[in-house]
Write an enzyme that holds these catalytic residues in place. Structure first.
Site, PDB file in Angstrom:
ATOM      1  N   ALA A 215       0.817  -1.111  -0.025  1.00  0.00           N
ATOM      2  CA  ALA A 215      -0.060  -0.158   0.112  1.00  0.00           C
ATOM      3  C   ALA A 215       0.932   1.294  -0.053  1.00  0.00           C
ATOM      4  CB  ALA A 215      -1.009  -0.009   1.155  1.00  0.00           C
TER       5      ALA A 215
ATOM      6  N   GLN B 212       4.173 -13.461  -1.400  1.00  0.00           N
ATOM      7  CA  GLN B 212       4.990 -12.374  -1.063  1.00  0.00           C
ATOM      8  C   GLN B 212       5.838 -12.549   0.353  1.00  0.00           C
ATOM      9  OE1 GLN B 212       1.774 -12.246  -2.263  1.00  0.00           O
ATOM     10  NE2 GLN B 212       1.196 -10.410  -3.064  1.00  0.00           N
TER      11      GLN B 212
ATOM     12  N   ASP C  36      -3.815  -2.350   3.908  1.00  0.00           N
ATOM     13  CA  ASP C  36      -4.344  -1.557   2.377  1.00  0.00           C
ATOM     14  C   ASP C  36      -5.296  -0.675   2.743  1.00  0.00           C
ATOM     15  OD1 ASP C  36      -3.104  -4.625   1.719  1.00  0.00           O
ATOM     16  OD2 ASP C  36      -2.739  -3.279   0.301  1.00  0.00           O
TER      17      ASP C  36
END
Ligand code: MRU
Length: 347
Positions: free
Chosen positions: A51, A197, A238
């Site tokens: 983000a 990730q 986010d």
């Protein structure tokens, strides 16, 4: 401790450089980007992701557009930059930072008296946003480190590290700061299906810094909590509304398990991630292509006849969150977002 910049502006070539994150950990590759289409593709493909990094990418993206757009007259120049801003804004819907970075740079150009002035305003604001992001991460790190015991094992999900920000990181910023203060922190990094990730990026970043990191499959988290291995969960976000925290798919599952096992569940995020205008029900959760789930390497793992659902994010209700760690301090829910955002830099 290293925490190299994730993306930056090259003043000489008037371009954006970034670490190509889809190639990590196998290949460390830098990309130079000189077009809005290429930048939009990079964001969609998660070459740039996380983000706060999306906020910075959006900001430099608008500045790049200002350098690329024809300087005929201010009105058509501004219209061209706004068209590019809309392209960038539409790339990923859930992380609020992307639109926030874009809008701050657009706003900085609004009172420019000519195209050159608009360019200068845009790049100055983008630099300011990148600098602010790093400062926020260090402040989050400091506030968050105080919450961790001197010796502890922290579980994290996805990558909320330097790669997801300008540098340092939010959740990993808390861990880096704690380690810098001399605390003995071990990290359990959930692999984060389907794009890995946690396995690819979090483990890579922490190992590079010499921080003890163990990668687990996402489904191992509950088992370790039950065994008493995990002292705290720290994740990024986010978007944060007053009723929920949006973060990488799987975060909710960890929050439920942490609550069941009475393990503190912390969210580390800058104020730029807060959304005062929406509730959980209003937020679009990005859905991505089936091939991210069905294909691994060269093999297909799901028959063509099977449907696939690939949500990129989920929502964790605020009642499962022990605290949100921001640059201004540690907030215990319920959080009054409108009041809180009076501290936020919007210009
Ligand atoms: O799809 P991604 O990789 O952009 O998702 C990233 C996350 O969910 C992070 O946890 C979040 O952006 C916080 S980053 C500081």
């Amino acid at each position: 401790m290293s925490a190299t910049a994730t993306l930056w502006w090259d003043a000489e070539n008037e371009s954006i450089h970034y670490i190509e994150q889809t190639l990590l950990p196998n290949e460390y590759s830098l990309v130079e980007c000189r077009s809005i289409e290429r930048l939009a593709t990079a964001i969609r493909r998660l070459e740039i992701r996380g983000a706060p990094a999306l906020g910075v990418a959006g900001a430099y993206g608008v500045a790049l557009s200002a350098f690329l757009s024809e300087k005929k007259d201010l009105k058509s120049f501004t219209a061209a930059v706004h068209r590019d801003a809309d392209i960038l804004r539409s790339t990923r819907p859930t992380a609020i930072n992307l639109a926030w970075g874009i809008d701050r740079v657009l706003a900085s150009m609004a009172s420019a008296h000519d195209c050159n002035d608009a360019r200068s305003c845009a790049i100055a604001k983008a630099h300011e946003i990148a600098r602010e992001d790093t400062a926020c991460c260090h402040a989050i790190g400091k506030h968050g480190a105080a919450l961790l015991p001197d010796t502890c094992t922290v579980l994290t999900h996805c990558n909320a590290g330097a790669l997801a920000c300008s540098s340092w990181g939010t959740a990993l910023g808390v861990i880096r700061s704690a380690v810098n203060e001399g605390k003995k922190v071990k990290v359990i990094s959930c692999e984060t299906r389907p794009l890995m990730q946690g396995a690819r990026l979090t483990a890579w970043e922490l190992a590079r810094d010499g921080i003890d990191v163990t990668t687990i499959t996402d489904s191992t988290a509950a088992h370790l909590m039950r065994k008493g291995t995990i002292d705290a969960v720290v994740v990024g976000a986010d978007r944060i509304t007053s009723d929920a925290v949006f973060n990488k798919i799987g975060t909710y599952m960890h929050a439920v398990c942490a609550h069941h096992h009475k393990i503190p569940f912390y969210v580390a995020a800058p104020l730029s991630t807060f959304d005062a205008n929406n509730y959980e029900k209003d937020v679009i959760i990005e859905e991505r292509g089936r091939e991210e789930v069905t294909i691994m390497g060269n093999r297909t793992y799901v028959p063509d006849e099977a449907h696939v659902k690939n949500y990129a994010f989920d929502a964790t209700p605020m009642e499962l969150v022990s605290a949100v760690i921001t640059e201004t301090g540690v907030l215990r829910p319920p959080i009054e977002i409108h009041k809180l955002l009076s501290h936020r830099n919007t210009t």
